[in-house]
Motif scaffolding. Structure first.
Motif, PDB file in Angstrom:
ATOM      1  N   ILE A 176      -1.072   2.363  -4.298  1.00  0.00           N
ATOM      2  CA  ILE A 176      -0.083   1.526  -4.968  1.00  0.00           C
ATOM      3  C   ILE A 176       1.225   2.314  -4.990  1.00  0.00           C
ATOM      4  CG2 ILE A 176       0.459   0.164  -7.004  1.00  0.00           C
ATOM      5  CD1 ILE A 176      -2.204  -0.566  -5.625  1.00  0.00           C
ATOM      6  N   SER A 177       2.271   1.728  -4.475  1.00  0.00           N
ATOM      7  CA  SER A 177       3.542   2.436  -4.351  1.00  0.00           C
ATOM      8  C   SER A 177       4.610   1.788  -5.225  1.00  0.00           C
ATOM      9  CB  SER A 177       4.000   2.452  -2.886  1.00  0.00           C
ATOM     10  OG  SER A 177       5.162   3.261  -2.737  1.00  0.00           O
ATOM     11  N   ALA A 194      -0.149  -2.419  -2.271  1.00  0.00           N
ATOM     12  CA  ALA A 194       0.749  -3.097  -3.207  1.00  0.00           C
ATOM     13  C   ALA A 194       1.911  -2.163  -3.533  1.00  0.00           C
ATOM     14  CB  ALA A 194       0.022  -3.501  -4.481  1.00  0.00           C
ATOM     15  N   THR A 195       3.088  -2.744  -3.707  1.00  0.00           N
ATOM     16  CA  THR A 195       4.279  -1.974  -4.076  1.00  0.00           C
ATOM     17  C   THR A 195       5.041  -2.763  -5.129  1.00  0.00           C
ATOM     18  OG1 THR A 195       4.443  -1.029  -1.866  1.00  0.00           O
ATOM     19  CG2 THR A 195       6.409  -0.897  -3.257  1.00  0.00           C
ATOM     20  N   MET A 242      -2.572  -5.093  -9.336  1.00  0.00           N
ATOM     21  CA  MET A 242      -2.316  -3.682  -9.063  1.00  0.00           C
ATOM     22  C   MET A 242      -3.475  -2.823  -9.578  1.00  0.00           C
ATOM     23  SD  MET A 242       0.828  -4.334  -7.961  1.00  0.00           S
ATOM     24  CE  MET A 242       2.007  -3.010  -7.960  1.00  0.00           C
ATOM     25  N   GLU A 243      -3.936  -3.161 -10.781  1.00  0.00           N
ATOM     26  CA  GLU A 243      -5.049  -2.407 -11.377  1.00  0.00           C
ATOM     27  C   GLU A 243      -6.324  -2.584 -10.562  1.00  0.00           C
ATOM     28  OE1 GLU A 243      -6.621   0.100 -14.400  1.00  0.00           O
ATOM     29  OE2 GLU A 243      -4.549  -0.517 -13.990  1.00  0.00           O
ATOM     30  N   TYR A 264       7.171  -7.921  -6.484  1.00  0.00           N
ATOM     31  CA  TYR A 264       6.091  -7.118  -5.903  1.00  0.00           C
ATOM     32  C   TYR A 264       5.973  -7.378  -4.407  1.00  0.00           C
ATOM     33  CZ  TYR A 264       4.709  -7.264 -10.847  1.00  0.00           C
ATOM     34  OH  TYR A 264       4.707  -7.202 -12.213  1.00  0.00           O
ATOM     35  N   CYS A 265       5.331  -6.417  -3.744  1.00  0.00           N
ATOM     36  CA  CYS A 265       5.020  -6.548  -2.319  1.00  0.00           C
ATOM     37  C   CYS A 265       3.544  -6.213  -2.136  1.00  0.00           C
ATOM     38  CB  CYS A 265       5.909  -5.582  -1.531  1.00  0.00           C
ATOM     39  SG  CYS A 265       6.050  -5.971   0.210  1.00  0.00           S
TER      40      CYS A 265
END
Length: 457
Positions: free
Chosen positions: A213-214, A126-127, A203-204, A174-175
């Motif tokens: 996660i970026s 995820a980014t 994300m969490e 988000y990605c």
């Protein structure tokens, strides 16, 4: 090559807009917000776009057409719930998915490409798209690890004093690794004050699974502006106007006062055209090279060829060919064609008519439902009387004709080539070629008439 997908979140009703119009359909410089988002995603070579709709779904689908696939979020249960509606279409796919809000019209294809490239190069699950804010109050903060990866996103109300000092904020774009996204969405709960399923919780969840996660930071924060009310809508229009105007100027167009010039998104303008303040160019308008567009002109969905002069006039769904001119204070209505070298002067209205090459319509004239040949002169006050109360009728005027001032042409009628019509005439019959038409009463002078009138000393 990795397949790429986009989920566009367009289900929110937008109550803060206080509008009957569906929020994402509010225009920014002539194009609905969701149209900007989807078009930029298409330009970023995304393989499959899924738009999540809610109230007003038909409006969005009618506008976007086959640019996107559609899913319906019947209940507004949060952003994670909205993304989950796309699972039947892309849930089983391998690839990269970018999630974009439909009310972020300033995002560019370059940003979307940069976000996805960074995500894939980093090998992240995820980014988050981030931005720097000098005044970050109210925004979710992006907290990074020492290696630059994202530790967490924390909301203002939940942030510690140290976290509140962070100036990197979450933009809401988000990605994700597509498979990881839809697996994590199943684990999102609504244990919060609003009782909604929030996308940042993904994300969490991924972080707790020891996934990377970026974060990818925008160079310009304004690009991530989300429009939730009319104040933000005005700001989005201002920023988009500035972007569009700068692009035209860098392409060789002179804008005398860019702050007072309004050029919608799809307008095309050739080099060395000069545009004065107060001009508004709308829709699919195309303007050629070396044109002059004078102050306070409005041109919409029209084609203006090269070396054309428009002075303070309104042109809609019309065409002006090379070296023609119009104005000041004239109006071309739909289906008007002004041919090469023709002159349309001041206070002239033309509707659904062709004005031939080098013909002149000088002033105070109405031309409707007519075809005019070449080298014609229409005198001041000429009226094409095209409506009989039930139907519109056509009038033809042949080449090299001279129509005197204050002439009424009663349709349907043909005025053939090389004819003259005397000033003040009302023409109801065809005028044969190379003739003079006079249709007015002879002048009669009554001698000593003044002496017969009652008057006071």
């Amino acid at each position: 090559m990795t397949k790429r997908f986009a989920v566009v979140l367009a289900a929110g009703q937008g109550t803060r807009m206080k509008s009957k119009l569906y929020k994402v359909m509010h225009p920014v410089m002539g194009k609905p917000m969701v149209g900007h988002v989807v078009d930029q995603a298409l330009e970023a070579a995304i393989d499959n776009i899924v738009t999540v709709t809610g109230v007003g779904a038909e409006t969005v689908q009618d506008y976007l057409g086959d640019k996107s696939k559609y899913v319906l979020q019947e209940q507004q249960l949060g952003t994670a719930h909205a993304v989950q509606q796309a699972e039947p279409i892309i849930g089983e796919e391998e690839g990269t998915t970018v999630v974009i809000c439909g009310d972020t019209p300033l995002l560019t294809k370059e940003t979307l490409e940069g976000l996805m490239n960074h995500h894939e190069d980093a090998g992240a699950k995820a980014t988050v798209l981030t931005a720097h804010a000098d005044e970050p109050f109210g925004y979710g903060r992006v907290i990074r690890m020492n290696d630059g990866s994202v530790s967490k996103i924390v909301e203002q109300k939940d942030a510690s004093e140290e976290e509140q000092a962070v100036q990197e904020i979450n933009t809401g774009t988000y990605c994700f690794d597509n498979k990881a996204l839809f697996e994590a969405l199943k684990k999102v709960d609504n244990d919060n004050a609003q009782g909604e399923f929030y996308l940042p919780d993904v994300m969490e969840i991924l972080k707790n699974q020891q996934e990377l996660i970026s974060g990818y930071q925008l160079p310009v924060k304004e690009e991530a502006l989300g429009v939730n009310d009319r104040v933000a809508l005005a700001e989005a229009n201002r920023l988009m106007k500035k972007r569009i105007n700068e692009q035209h100027m860098r392409n060789g167009v002179t804008l005398v006062d860019p702050d007072q010039t309004y050029i919608e998104n799809n307008v095309k303008i050739g080099q060395d055209t000069l545009i004065e303040p107060g001009v508004y160019l709308k829709g699919e308008t195309v303007i050629g090279e070396d044109c002059f567009i004078g102050a306070h002109s409005i041109i919409e969905n029209s084609t203006i060829h090269s070396n054309v002069k428009v002075t303070s006039s309104h042109i809609e769904e019309a065409v002006m060919e090379n070296n023609s001119d119009i104005g000041p204070n004239s109006h071309l209505r739909p289906q008007s064609l002004i041919k090469e070298g023709a002159h349309i002067g001041n206070y002239v209205e033309i509707k659904k008519s062709t004005i031939g090459k080098r013909s002149k319509v000088g002033h105070l004239t109405y031309v409707g439902d007519a075809t005019l040949g070449q080298n014609i002169n229409l005198g001041c006050g000429t009226v094409f009387v095209n409506y009989d109360g039930k139907q519109k009728h056509h009038i033809n005027v042949g080449d090299n004709s001279f129509i005197g001032c204050n002439t009424n042409l009663i349709a349907p009628v043909d005025v053939e080539a090389n004819t003259y019509i005397a000033a003040g005439s009302t023409i109801t019959d065809n005028v044969p070629a190379e003739s003079l038409a006079i249709a007015r009463a002879r002048q009669v002078n009554k001698a000593d008439y003044f002496k017969k009138m009652p008057h006071k000393d």
